[in-house]
Scaffold this active site. Structure first.
Site, PDB file in Angstrom:
ATOM      1  N   SER A 167       0.874  -1.150  -0.023  1.00 42.26           N
ATOM      2  CA  SER A 167      -0.213   0.063  -0.094  1.00 42.26           C
ATOM      3  C   SER A 167       0.870   1.308  -0.066  1.00 42.26           C
ATOM      4  O   SER A 167       2.044   1.204   0.255  1.00 42.26           O
ATOM      5  CB  SER A 167      -0.791  -0.119   1.416  1.00 42.26           C
ATOM      6  OG  SER A 167      -1.493   1.208   1.409  1.00 42.26           O
ATOM      7  N   TYR A 226      -3.405  -0.837   9.897  1.00 46.79           N
ATOM      8  CA  TYR A 226      -3.290  -1.236   8.491  1.00 46.79           C
ATOM      9  C   TYR A 226      -1.920  -0.849   8.063  1.00 46.79           C
ATOM     10  O   TYR A 226      -0.986  -1.594   7.597  1.00 46.79           O
ATOM     11  CB  TYR A 226      -4.240  -0.195   7.627  1.00 46.79           C
ATOM     12  CG  TYR A 226      -4.174  -0.504   6.257  1.00 46.79           C
ATOM     13  CD1 TYR A 226      -4.787  -2.005   5.798  1.00 46.79           C
ATOM     14  CD2 TYR A 226      -3.781   0.283   5.340  1.00 46.79           C
ATOM     15  CE1 TYR A 226      -4.713  -2.190   4.511  1.00 46.79           C
ATOM     16  CE2 TYR A 226      -3.761   0.154   4.047  1.00 46.79           C
ATOM     17  CZ  TYR A 226      -4.067  -1.076   3.557  1.00 46.79           C
ATOM     18  OH  TYR A 226      -4.129  -1.112   2.128  1.00 46.79           O
TER      19      TYR A 226
END
Ligand code: ZN
Length: 701
Positions: free
Chosen positions: A578, A591
Site C-alpha cells: 500500500s 493497517y
C-alpha cells in the site's frame, strides 16, 4: 457400443447439416475417436461460383474435432480434380498437399484432412473413418489378420500397416473397388473405414462393426487376467494423492528442464503442467505383473503418437509413507532423475537409429507411478487432458488385445516415421501460438474481488493457469469459473483459503499442486483495512490486522517458497502492499503497521530467494475502490472523517491528491502485477512499484 442416432434429431437435416450431425455422434464416443482424431465425408453435387453443377466431397478439415464440428468446418474438394490421381502409382506427400489445395471449392478454406484421398478414392457417398479401440485391439495383436477374418469374414478388407498418404489411399481404393461386397476396410494398427449410401447407413455400419469387435474381444478375454497377476498393490486413495503432492514439484521441475545444480548450464527451461490420474484402469495396468513390460510397447495408432510419444516413463520407488520429511526428498528426486535420464538415453538412441537428430531434451508426456497412478505432462491443462485420455485408451486397447492374443504396437521405424512426418507436424502446428504466461501456474490470494480478481483475470488472459484463492470459497469458485469461461476449461480453479490459518494456507497450496503440479507465481494480495485512531484502536483489531496483513503473507510466501525451491525453476512473488507503507495516513495505524511488516517480509524474501531465481517484488497501489472488499462502508466513513470530507467525496479526494490527477483502477494494478509476474521483469527483485497516480510523499526512497 450404443447407437446414438435419433430420428427426431436427424429429421429435417440434409447434406452438410446431416454430415455434421453424424460426425458429432461419432465424436461423442471416446471409444471411437479422441480429440481431433478420425474423419468423415460426404460426396454430393453442388453448384459452383459460375452456376455449374459439380461433384464435391465435403471432408473434415485439419484441426477440427468431430465432437464439436460445425457444417462450415468441412472444406469441399472437387471430385473431378482428384479422381484422375487413381491412374497414378505414386505421389509424394508434398505434391499431394499442393494438389489438394488446388481442388478446394472455396479458396483459402481449412486444409482438408491428411486422409482426404482415402475418402475420395472410395466410391461410396458417405464414409466414416475412426480409430476405434476395439478395432485396434483386433489388429494390434500378433495375429491381427486372422482375428479380423474370424469376426468379419468377407465383409472386411484387411490392409497391412502403412503410414497414411497416397499409397495407402490407393491400396484402400483398389481393394474396395475389387471387392464390392465388402462393408468396411480394416487398417492394421490404425483404424476402420465404413461407408453407406446414406448418412444413417454409414453411421450404423460404424457402430455395428465396432460392436462386433468389442464382443469378440470380450468373449476371448473372459476370465483372463489380461495383464497377469497383480504385482504391486495400490496405495489407498489418500496415500496416492499424498505421494503425488510430495513428488509433483520435483517431477515438474525435472520434466521442465530445471538445471541439475545451481549455475549448471543447460538448455532453456520449457515448463510443463501436470495432471494426476489414478483411475482404477491405470492402477490395475501399472500394478500388474506384465504392466511395466507392456508399457514399453509403443502406441496403438499413429493418431495417438504425437500426444503420448513413443513410450511413457516409468518411475518406481519405495513411496514414502506418513507425513512429509526432508529425508524422503533426496531418494524421490534421485528416482525421478534416473528414470528421466534412462528415458532420454533411450529416446536419443531411438531417434539416431532411425536417422534423425535427437531433440535437446527428450521428455515424456506420460509418467507411470506403480501403485500411485499416472501423470500427464504438457503445455496446458487442456493438452494434459488429451494426453491422459489417449493413454487411458491405449491401456484399454492393450487390455483388449491381451485378451484376444498378445498386444503388438506400431513398430519403432513406423513410429519414428509418423513422429517425424511433416504432415502430422503440420496438424500439431495449427494450435495457436503460446501466450506469454503459458505453461505457468499462479496462485492469487483475495482473488474474488477488487485488485485480486483483476490480477487473476489478467494473468489468465496472458496464458497462465490460475488458482483463485479467497476467504469466501463460493466467490473464489465463481472467479475461477469466469476465467474458465473466457480462457477455456480447467484454466483456473477456485479454493477457499484463510490466509491467517496455517492449515488452510497449506491446503490451498496443496490444491494448486494437485491441479497443475506446481507453482510459478504467487500474488499475495489478501488484506483487510481497519481504520481507527490509536487511542481508540482495540487490541483485537490490531491483532487481526497483523494476522491477515503480515502473518497471512508470511504463511502464503513460505508455502510458495517451498514449492518453488523443490521445482528449481525460479519463480515470482508479487506482494500487494500500500501507499501507506511509505506515507502512512492518520487513523490507519493497524493497517499501515501491518502493511509495513508485509513489505519488510517481501524484502527479506527477495534476499533469501535470489539464489534460487525467485524474484520478490512489491506493488504500492493507492485508493483502488472498484469492486473492492477493502473499502467497506465503515472504512469509507472512517477514512472520510480522517480526511475531513464526506464519504461520497472520497474518490475525488484521492484523485485530486495525486500528481496525475488520475483515478486508479484494479486493472492498473493488474498491469503492474503482470509485468512483475512475467519474465519482462526478469532482472528486478526487491523492488517497490507504485501504482497510485503519483503521490509525492509516497515516492520510494
Ligand atoms: Zn486415421
Amino acid at each position: 457400443m450404443d447407437n446414438l442416432w435419433r430420428d427426431n434429431e436427424a429429421a429435417g437435416l440434409a447434406g452438410l447439416d446431416l454430415l455434421a450431425y453424424r460426425s458429432r455422434l461419432i465424436g461423442r464416443d471416446p471409444d471411437l475417436v479422441l480429440w481431433g482424431g478420425g474423419n468423415t465425408s460426404l460426396k454430393q453435387t453442388e453448384t459452383d461460383f459460375r452456376g455449374r453443377a459439380v461433384r464435391v466431397m465435403r471432408i473434415k478439415g485439419s484441426g477440427s474435432d468431430l465432437k464439436t464440428i460445425e457444417p462450415a468446418q468441412f472444406p469441399g474438394i472437387r471430385l473431378d480434380d482428384i479422381e484422375p490421381l487413381l491412374q497414378r502409382d505414386a505421389m509424394s506427400d508434398e505434391e499431394m498437399v499442393a494438389w489438394l489445395v488446388r481442388c478446394l471449392v472455396e479458396p483459402g478454406s481449412a486444409r482438408p484432412s491428411i486422409e482426404t484421398l482415402l475418402h475420395g478414392f472410395v466410391p461410396h457417398p458417405h464414409i466414416d473413418h475412426t480409430h476405434a479401440d476395439a478395432i485396434l485391439a483386433l489388429t494390434n495383436t500378433a495375429d491381427g489378420r486372422r482375428h479380423v477374418e474370424a469376426v468379419y469374414g468377407r465383409e472386411a478388407i484387411w490392409i497391412p500397416y502403412r503410414r497414411p498418404g497416397f499409397r495407402l489411399s490407393r491400396e484402400v481404393a483398389d481393394s474396395a473397388r475389387s471387392r464390392p461386397e465388402a462393408r468396411c476396410v480394416v487398417l492394421e494398427k490404425h483404424g476402420l473405414i465404413t461407408w453407406g449410401q446414406t448418412a444413417r447407413e454409414s453411421y450404423d455400419a460404424t457402430i455395428e462393426i465396432n460392436t462386433r469387435a468389442e464382443e469378440y474381444a470380450r468373449e476371448r478375454g473372459r476370465g483372463r487376467a489380461v495383464f497377469g497377476a497383480p504385482a504391486r498393490p495400490s496405495l489407498s486413495l489418500s496415500e496416492r494423492r499424498r505421494v503425488f503432492r510430495r513428488l509433483a514439484p520435483c517431477l515438474r521441475g525435472l520434466l521442465s528442464g530445471a538445471p541439475a545444480g545451481a549455475g549448471s548450464p543447460g538448455p532453456p527451461i520449457e515448463r510443463v503442467v501436470l495432471r494426476f490420474d489414478d483411475g482404477q484402469d491405470i492402477l490395475d495396468f501399472i500394478g500388474s505383473e506384465a504392466g511395466p513390460q507392456l508399457c514399453l510397447a509403443g502406441p496403438a495408432t499413429p493418431d495417438h503418437l504425437l500426444y503420448v510419444r513413443p513410450r511413457p516413463m516409468l518411475v518406481d520407488a519405495a513411496w514414502p509413507a506418513g507425513p512429509p520429511s526432508p529425508a524422503d526428498e533426496a531418494p524421490l528426486r534421485e528416482a525421478i532423475a534416473s528414470a528421466l535420464q534412462k528415458y532420454a538415453d533411450w529416446y536419443r538412441l531411438y531417434v539416431r537409429k532411425h536417422g534423425g537428430e535427437p531433440p535437446v531434451r527428450p521428455a515424456p508426456r506420460v509418467v507411470l507411478l506403480p501403485g500411485v497412478g499416472m501423470v500427464a505432462a504438457w503445455k496446458d491443462a487442456r493438452h494434459t487432458r488429451m494426453v491422459a485420455d489417449m493413454y487411458r485408451h491405449t491401456v484399454r486397447v492393450v487390455g483388449m488385445a491381451q485378451g484376444i492374443g498378445e498386444y503388438r504396437s506400431l513398430g519403432l521405424q513406423d513410429t519414428y516415421d509418423v513422429e517425424s512426418w511433416p504432415l502430422e507436424l503440420y496438424r500439431m502446428s495449427l494450435a495457436p501460438p503460446e501466450k506469454e504466461l503459458a505453461r505457468r501456474v499462479a496462485l492469487v490470494t483475495g482473488a474474488a474481488g477488487g485488485i485480486g480478481r483483476a490480477i487473476a483475470r489478467r494473468l489468465a488472459a496472458e496464458g497462465c493457469h490460475v488458482v483463485a484463492a479467497d476467504l469466501d470459497g463460493d466467490k473464489a469458485d465463481a472467479a475461477a469459473a469466469e476465467i474458465c469461461e473466457a480462457q477455456g476449461p480447467e484454466r483456473a480453479v477456485g479454493v477457499r483459503m484463510d490466509v491467517a490459518d496455517e492449515a488452510s494456507v497449506e491446503a490451498a497450496f496443496d490444491a494448486a499442486v494437485a491441479s497443475y503440479g506446481g507453482l510459478d507465481v504467487l500474488v499475495s494480495n489478501a488484506g483487510i483495512a481497519l481504520s481507527a485512531p490509536i487511542d481508540r484502536l482495540e487490541l483485537k483489531d490490531w491483532r487481526r490486522s497483523l494476522e491477515v496483513n503480515a502473518t497471512g503473507h508470511f504463511l502464503s510466501a513460505r508455502a510458495a517458497l517451498r514449492i518453488m525451491k523443490e521445482q528449481g525453476l525460479g519463480g515470482s512473488m508479487v506482494f500487494i502492499a500500500s501507499k501507506n507503507v511509505l506515507a502512512p495516513g492518520k487513523d490507519f495505524g493497524a493497517y499501515s503497521a501491518s502493511k509495513a511488516a508485509q513489505t519488510q517480509l517481501a524484502r527479506i524474501l527477495a534476499i533469501e530467494g535470489g539464489e534460487a531465481g525467485i524474484r520478490v517484488n512489491i506493488i504500492n497501489p493507492d485508493a483502488v475502490f472498484q469492486d473492492s472488499n477493502l473499502w467497506s462502508s465503515g472504512v469509507r466513513e472512517e477514512r472520510a472523517r480522517a480526511h475531513g470530507i464526506k464519504p461520497d467525496e472520497l474518490e475525488d479526494f484521492y484523485r485530486r491528491r495525486n500528481l496525475l490527477g488520475a483515478r486508479v483502477f484494479a486493472e492498473d494494478v493488474a498491469e503492474a502485477a503482470f509485468w512483475l509476474a512475467s519474465d519482462r521483469s526478469a532482472k528486478t527483485t526487491g523492488c517497490i512499484l507504485t501504482v497510485d497516480g503519483g503521490v509525492r510523499e509516497a515516492f520510494p526512497r
